[in-house]
Design an enzyme around this catalytic site. Sequence first.
Site, PDB file in Angstrom:
ATOM      1  N   ILE A   2      -9.301  -0.233  -0.174  1.00  0.00           N
ATOM      2  CA  ILE A   2      -8.276   0.725   0.249  1.00  0.00           C
ATOM      3  C   ILE A   2      -6.972   0.016   0.601  1.00  0.00           C
ATOM      4  O   ILE A   2      -5.891   0.488   0.275  1.00  0.00           O
ATOM      5  CB  ILE A   2      -8.760   1.547   1.472  1.00  0.00           C
ATOM      6  CG1 ILE A   2     -10.103   2.208   1.202  1.00  0.00           C
ATOM      7  CG2 ILE A   2      -7.727   2.573   1.894  1.00  0.00           C
ATOM      8  CD1 ILE A   2     -10.152   3.092  -0.001  1.00  0.00           C
ATOM      9  N   GLU A   3      -7.058  -1.107   1.267  1.00  0.00           N
ATOM     10  CA  GLU A   3      -5.849  -1.787   1.748  1.00  0.00           C
ATOM     11  C   GLU A   3      -5.021  -2.387   0.621  1.00  0.00           C
ATOM     12  O   GLU A   3      -3.807  -2.235   0.598  1.00  0.00           O
ATOM     13  CB  GLU A   3      -6.213  -2.888   2.750  1.00  0.00           C
ATOM     14  CG  GLU A   3      -6.529  -2.379   4.124  1.00  0.00           C
ATOM     15  CD  GLU A   3      -5.344  -1.732   4.824  1.00  0.00           C
ATOM     16  OE1 GLU A   3      -4.182  -2.009   4.499  1.00  0.00           O
ATOM     17  OE2 GLU A   3      -5.601  -0.919   5.712  1.00  0.00           O
ATOM     18  N   CYS A   4      -5.659  -3.130  -0.305  1.00  0.00           N
ATOM     19  CA  CYS A   4      -4.838  -3.887  -1.254  1.00  0.00           C
ATOM     20  C   CYS A   4      -5.442  -4.024  -2.645  1.00  0.00           C
ATOM     21  O   CYS A   4      -4.952  -4.819  -3.436  1.00  0.00           O
ATOM     22  CB  CYS A   4      -4.592  -5.284  -0.693  1.00  0.00           C
ATOM     23  SG  CYS A   4      -6.110  -6.246  -0.724  1.00  0.00           S
ATOM     24  N   TYR A 106      -5.958   8.140   4.401  1.00  0.00           N
ATOM     25  CA  TYR A 106      -6.640   6.848   4.529  1.00  0.00           C
ATOM     26  C   TYR A 106      -8.144   6.998   4.750  1.00  0.00           C
ATOM     27  O   TYR A 106      -8.940   6.389   4.045  1.00  0.00           O
ATOM     28  CB  TYR A 106      -5.996   6.080   5.681  1.00  0.00           C
ATOM     29  CG  TYR A 106      -6.322   4.629   5.763  1.00  0.00           C
ATOM     30  CD1 TYR A 106      -5.789   3.728   4.854  1.00  0.00           C
ATOM     31  CD2 TYR A 106      -7.139   4.147   6.772  1.00  0.00           C
ATOM     32  CE1 TYR A 106      -6.067   2.371   4.949  1.00  0.00           C
ATOM     33  CE2 TYR A 106      -7.421   2.798   6.877  1.00  0.00           C
ATOM     34  CZ  TYR A 106      -6.887   1.911   5.963  1.00  0.00           C
ATOM     35  OH  TYR A 106      -7.166   0.591   6.063  1.00  0.00           O
TER      36      TYR A 106
END
Length: 194
Positions: A2-4, A106
Amino acid sequence: IIECAFNPVAVSRAKAKGLWQFMHYTGLQYGLKIDSYVDERLDPYKATRAAAAYLKNSYEDFKGDWFLAISSYNCGTGNVKKAIRRAGSNDFWDIYPYLPRETRGYVPAFIGALYLLEYYEEHNIKPVNFNFPVTTDTIVINRNVHFDHISKAIGIPVSELKKYNPQYLQNIIPGEKGEFILRLPSSYIIPFIE
């Protein structure tokens, strides 16, 4: 994911960096060194330990609620607490409308990624064969060393040094400032020591 999307040198529009997309101040709060030579937000090992510490603290702060802890990772503890006050509830789905837009997506993205990892077979998704990365080891450096010197001494391309040590922004390990880690493929450790 999810982050990167597993990009260890990712930089967001807000200047969050690395696998765990730490903002500058949060990185410093969790013990990551950040200066003109070193940005440990880009060190996958140190940043992962810092992210685990953040999530552990947040999970405890939000009394064992992972959705709130994960939300705070995205928008900060203060924003989640403000949303809780505004909603009059500490249930993620109740505070959802009061969270920043990005954070609202998110947790559902996190749930979706977990679902995919668990139930990919039921949807006829086949994992791609994956070659595991080269085995690496570390050496403690306590003097200034430039990647060009390491490259010439042991025959490793500078691009490989950058790949395994993305936290060194100027291709210099500033060992005179303290002890720093150099990560190398295992086959280069003995030549480096020699």
